[in-house]
Every structure is written in structure tokens, then in C-alpha cells.
Scaffold this motif. Structure first.
Motif, PDB file in Angstrom:
ATOM      1  N   GLY A   1     -53.464-124.628  -3.739  1.00  0.00           N
ATOM      2  CA  GLY A   1     -52.334-125.503  -4.020  1.00  0.00           C
ATOM      3  C   GLY A   1     -51.863-125.392  -5.454  1.00  0.00           C
ATOM      4  O   GLY A   1     -50.657-125.396  -5.719  1.00  0.00           O
ATOM      5  N   ALA A   2     -52.801-125.279  -6.404  1.00  0.00           N
ATOM      6  CA  ALA A   2     -52.431-125.156  -7.818  1.00  0.00           C
ATOM      7  C   ALA A   2     -51.640-123.874  -8.055  1.00  0.00           C
ATOM      8  O   ALA A   2     -50.630-123.874  -8.774  1.00  0.00           O
ATOM      9  N   PHE A   3     -52.083-122.776  -7.449  1.00  0.00           N
ATOM     10  CA  PHE A   3     -51.362-121.517  -7.608  1.00  0.00           C
ATOM     11  C   PHE A   3     -49.992-121.585  -6.935  1.00  0.00           C
ATOM     12  O   PHE A   3     -48.993-121.123  -7.502  1.00  0.00           O
ATOM     13  N   THR A   4     -49.932-122.170  -5.743  1.00  0.00           N
ATOM     14  CA  THR A   4     -48.668-122.221  -4.999  1.00  0.00           C
ATOM     15  C   THR A   4     -47.632-123.088  -5.706  1.00  0.00           C
ATOM     16  O   THR A   4     -46.488-122.662  -5.932  1.00  0.00           O
ATOM     17  N   VAL A   5     -48.017-124.317  -6.051  1.00  0.00           N
ATOM     18  CA  VAL A   5     -47.067-125.242  -6.662  1.00  0.00           C
ATOM     19  C   VAL A   5     -46.608-124.739  -8.025  1.00  0.00           C
ATOM     20  O   VAL A   5     -45.412-124.782  -8.350  1.00  0.00           O
ATOM     21  N   ASN A   6     -47.539-124.238  -8.831  1.00  0.00           N
ATOM     22  CA  ASN A   6     -47.151-123.771 -10.162  1.00  0.00           C
ATOM     23  C   ASN A   6     -46.376-122.456 -10.104  1.00  0.00           C
ATOM     24  O   ASN A   6     -45.536-122.185 -10.971  1.00  0.00           O
TER      25      ASN A   6
ATOM     26  N   ALA B   1     -53.157-132.112  -2.714  1.00  0.00           N
ATOM     27  CA  ALA B   1     -52.616-132.467  -1.402  1.00  0.00           C
ATOM     28  C   ALA B   1     -51.993-131.266  -0.712  1.00  0.00           C
ATOM     29  O   ALA B   1     -52.176-131.065   0.498  1.00  0.00           O
ATOM     30  N   VAL B   2     -51.265-130.447  -1.452  1.00  0.00           N
ATOM     31  CA  VAL B   2     -50.602-129.283  -0.864  1.00  0.00           C
ATOM     32  C   VAL B   2     -51.629-128.273  -0.362  1.00  0.00           C
ATOM     33  O   VAL B   2     -51.493-127.714   0.723  1.00  0.00           O
ATOM     34  N   GLY B   3     -52.674-128.047  -1.142  1.00  0.00           N
ATOM     35  CA  GLY B   3     -53.689-127.077  -0.724  1.00  0.00           C
ATOM     36  C   GLY B   3     -54.588-127.588   0.385  1.00  0.00           C
ATOM     37  O   GLY B   3     -54.991-126.833   1.261  1.00  0.00           O
ATOM     38  N   GLY B   4     -54.900-128.874   0.344  1.00  0.00           N
ATOM     39  CA  GLY B   4     -55.785-129.461   1.341  1.00  0.00           C
ATOM     40  C   GLY B   4     -56.972-130.133   0.670  1.00  0.00           C
ATOM     41  O   GLY B   4     -57.911-129.452   0.245  1.00  0.00           O
ATOM     42  N   ARG B   5     -56.932-131.454   0.549  1.00  0.00           N
ATOM     43  CA  ARG B   5     -58.003-132.144  -0.159  1.00  0.00           C
ATOM     44  C   ARG B   5     -59.280-132.170   0.685  1.00  0.00           C
ATOM     45  O   ARG B   5     -59.228-132.134   1.916  1.00  0.00           O
ATOM     46  N   GLY B   6     -60.395-132.227  -0.028  1.00  0.00           N
ATOM     47  CA  GLY B   6     -61.691-132.214   0.652  1.00  0.00           C
ATOM     48  C   GLY B   6     -62.086-130.827   1.132  1.00  0.00           C
ATOM     49  O   GLY B   6     -62.868-130.702   2.064  1.00  0.00           O
ATOM     50  N   THR B   7     -61.549-129.774   0.487  1.00  0.00           N
ATOM     51  CA  THR B   7     -61.863-128.404   0.913  1.00  0.00           C
ATOM     52  C   THR B   7     -62.309-127.513  -0.247  1.00  0.00           C
ATOM     53  O   THR B   7     -62.856-126.440  -0.019  1.00  0.00           O
TER      54      THR B   7
ATOM     55  N   GLY C   1     -55.494-126.648   5.948  1.00  0.00           N
ATOM     56  CA  GLY C   1     -55.605-127.274   7.259  1.00  0.00           C
ATOM     57  C   GLY C   1     -54.697-126.610   8.277  1.00  0.00           C
ATOM     58  O   GLY C   1     -55.089-126.398   9.432  1.00  0.00           O
ATOM     59  N   VAL C   2     -53.476-126.266   7.858  1.00  0.00           N
ATOM     60  CA  VAL C   2     -52.540-125.566   8.755  1.00  0.00           C
ATOM     61  C   VAL C   2     -53.114-124.208   9.149  1.00  0.00           C
ATOM     62  O   VAL C   2     -53.032-123.788  10.310  1.00  0.00           O
ATOM     63  N   LEU C   3     -53.692-123.507   8.178  1.00  0.00           N
ATOM     64  CA  LEU C   3     -54.288-122.201   8.454  1.00  0.00           C
ATOM     65  C   LEU C   3     -55.443-122.316   9.439  1.00  0.00           C
ATOM     66  O   LEU C   3     -55.576-121.498  10.363  1.00  0.00           O
ATOM     67  N   LYS C   4     -56.270-123.346   9.274  1.00  0.00           N
ATOM     68  CA  LYS C   4     -57.402-123.541  10.190  1.00  0.00           C
ATOM     69  C   LYS C   4     -56.905-123.863  11.602  1.00  0.00           C
ATOM     70  O   LYS C   4     -57.459-123.371  12.591  1.00  0.00           O
TER      71      LYS C   4
END
Length: 373
Positions: free
Chosen positions: A315-320, A302-308, A355-358
Motif C-alpha cells: 500500500g505504501a508503494f502504491t499510494v506514494n 488500509a489500501v494494502g490490507g491491514r493485519g497482513t 485481500g482482493v488478491l487472496k
């Protein structure tokens, strides 16, 4: 040959290919710098950093697997932690048997079996002294479990929140089973104190470097393979399942087999991630199956952007990365921070970081067009 090359080039934009290439080169340099440069050198990378990034890549592979079923097929799983752990246990048992008589009790049995007065291996651990047999288990155990579970769930038309609940119940049940001392899975402590893999020391820097590079290779291969799937006709059918399963059935498709395929594939990828995780981290225990771990996987996506596909890796790198910092600096605040992060993403970043980046890029492009006009 040229058509195949063009096909791969069409999977991502040129910018995205450049980002993937840059990430791959920078990641591959980490173990190289660890081996080539001594402590104190400005280019030296610590063994801790190599192990940490290797662990993050395993999590990224699991997040990518979850994105296939949730982001593209609309199946929210809260039980992917069990597939990750099963792959880890399959590889972990080979590593335990490779210890041989070097354990504390100098027995051919693992220390936890000697302590619990086991006399021989249970039937389900037969042949696990063979590396390639265990690698087959890494694929088959999560895959078969996912296929059987998914067949009955999807055939019964279980979907939405009800499917999420039963997947969470599944991983919780497995966690309780593996916590028991009499089931042959090491109980609370799980498997640890590994010595060698294929005759090489697990703790040797060169071995760690090879494991790191293998993890990187599997992550990149899974990303390219998943991208090829979602851009194919099969991928469009999977997205049809997500958007309107009833309409897909009206068009003559049977969603059961499409959902079963992607669900099983996702479980196998999670099993591979778990198998790569074990020798780099040095332990696997039932806590990896806790419902909280499966929910964390959902947060990564969810944090990284699902469906991408790319988003869940980010997201995995950021959250961890945040988790590593919080658990070292402010351990008591991590769960609050994780909850706040999920709320912020749900309310204000529904398409995740990607999504924010796009949106930012579109806004910037629109600003340039206005200035030109």
C-alpha cells in the motif's frame, strides 16, 4: 540450527518467500545499475529513481510499524507521523552539525541558529555531534514518548475513536512546537543543506547506494521480526486485545503491558524509518508531523490490507507511486484522488489489495476444482 532455519521458513509460505526474495534482488539492483552503467545506457537507473524508491521504502517501514498496532492490536493511531519526524530530527541534527563551518555563515552553529542569533546549542542538542549518540536518540526519543503517552492512555482505558483523537492532537501539538523559531528545531524550514555523513558526501552516488541498501535491509529485518511476533504466543495475545479485550482480561492477562509493548515498538520502528528518510530526501521540517501525514499512513495500511504486514508495504508503494504521478501531472487533483481511493477501499476492498488478491486466488482454485470434478 536446522530448527531455527525451519522456524524462519514457516513464517511465510514458499510463494511469499519467493516474492520477498524477488523484491529484494530487484530493489538491490537499482543502486547497482545506477553506479555501474552510465547515463544513456539501457540498464542505467537514474539517481532520482533510486532516491524515490528509497523514500518509498522508508514509508513502507512506517506503514509496517502502524500495521502492528492497528492491524494486529486494533489500536488506530492518527499520530505516527510524530514518531517518524522525531527520528528524522534526531538524525538530522547530527547531519546539521556535520556541516561545520561549510554553512552560509561559516559558523560552527547551523545557519538557522546564526540567523536567529543563537550563541550556543540548547541543552537538548548536547553531544549530537556524535553519530552513535544521535542513533540512540533515534530509538529513545520516539520510544520514551510512546511509552509515557501509551502508559497513561492505556491505563486510563482510552480506546477506539477517543484514542485516535488524542494521538492526532499529540502530533498537531508537536507540529506547532517545532514550527516555532525559538525552540531550536529550525522553524518552518527545518533542517536541510546536509553535506556529509560519517565523513562521506551525502550527495555522492555511492553514499546514496549504501543508504538505499541499509533501508532495504531494515525493511526486510522489520518484516521478518514483525512476522515472528504476530505468529508467536505474544502475537496471539495482541490479536486477543484486538478481538475482545474483556475476554482476554477474564483469562488472566493484563492488556496494558501488551499494548504498551507493541505501541512502543511501533514508535521505534517509525523513528528508524524517519532517520533513514532524512539523508536520502535531504530535508526534514515540521510538515512531516502534520495530521494529514499520519492519516496518509493509515491510508497506506488500509489500501494494502491491514493485519497482513505485506499489505501495508504494498500500500505504501502504491499510494506514494500514485502521489508522485499526480503531483507531477495533476497536482491539484491529488487530494481528491486520495479521498476517492480511501472511500473505494472502505466500501469495496475492506481487506485491501492483498485481500482482493487472496479472494481472486481462492476463486481461481475453486474454478479449477469444479473443472476437475
Amino acid at each position: 540450527m536446522m530448527n531455527s532455519l525451519r522456524g524462519y521458513q514457516g513464517l511465510f509460505s514458499r510463494l511469499m518467500w519467493a516474492v520477498i526474495a524477488a523484491f529484494s534482488v530487484l530493489a538491490a539492483l537499482l543502486p547497482v545499475c545506477n553506479l555501474m552503467f552510465p547515463d544513456g545506457h539501457m540498464l542505467h537507473v537514474s539517481a532520482y529513481t533510486v532516491a524515490l524508491v528509497g523514500k518509498f521504502m522508508c514509508y513502507a517501514l512506517a506503514a509496517l510499524a502502524l500495521d502492528l498496532v492497528w492491524g494486529y492490536t486494533g489500536i488506530l493511531s492518527l499520530g505516527h507521523g510524530v514518531f517518524f519526524a522525531l527520528g528524522a530530527y534526531a538524525h538530522g541534527m547530527y547531519l546539521m552539525r556535520a556541516i561545520g563551518a561549510q554553512g552560509q555563515y561559516h559558523s560552527s552553529l547551523p545557519d538557522f541558529m546564526v540567523f536567529l542569533d543563537w550563541k550556543t546549542y540548547p541543552w537538548y542538542w548536547a553531544f549530537t555531534e556524535h553519530f552513535w549518540y544521535c542513533m540512540a536518540l533515534v530509538l529513545l526519543v520516539p520510544g520514551v514518548l510512546a511509552f509515557v503517552f501509551g502508559y497513561f492512555a492505556f491505563r486510563s482505558r482510552i480506546k477506539g475513536v477517543y484514542f485516535s483523537i488524542i494521538t492526532q492532537a499529540m502530533t498537531y501539538a508537536f507540529m506547532l512546537l517545532f514550527f516555532r523559531n525559538d525552540t531550536g528545531f529550525g522553524g518552518n524550514n527545518g533542517f536541510t543543506d546536509f553535506k556529509t555523513i560519517l565523513g562521506y558526501s551525502v550527495t555522492a552516488p555511492a553514499t546514496k547506494a549504501v543508504l538505499f541498501l541499509l533501508t532495504l535491509a531494515f525493511l526486510l529485518a522489520a518484516l521478518v521480526g514483525a512476522r515472528a511476533i504476530v505468529r508467536s504466543k505474544l502475537g496471539r495475545v495482541l490479536q486477543g486485545v484486538r478481538d475482545s479485550e474483556a475476554r482476554l482480561m477474564f483469562l488472566g492477562y493484563n492488556p496494558l503491558w501488551f499494548k504498551l509493548f507493541v505501541w512502543t515498538l511501533s514508535a521505534v520502528l517509525c523513528g528508524i524509518a524517519g532517520a533513514l528518510y532524512v539523508p536520502q530526501v535531504g530535508i526534514i521540517n515540521p510538515s512531516e508531523m502534520s495530521p494529514a501525514n499520519s492519516i496518509e499512513m493509515v491510508v497506506w495500511v488500509a489500501v494494502g490490507g491491514r493485519g497482513t504486514l505485506i499489505g501495508p508495504i504494498l500500500g505504501a508503494f502504491t499510494v506514494n507511486g500514485l502521489k508522485s504521478w499526480f503531483t507531477a501531472a495533476l497536482p491539484e487533483l491529488w487530494l481528491f484522488a486520495l479521498g476517492l481511493l480511501f472511500i473505494v477501499v472502505t466500501l469495496f476492498m475492506q481487506q485491501g489489495m492483498l485481500g482482493v488478491l487472496k479472494q481472486w486466488r481462492r476463486g481461481k482454485a475453486a474454478g479449477v476444482d469444479k473443472e476437475a470434478a
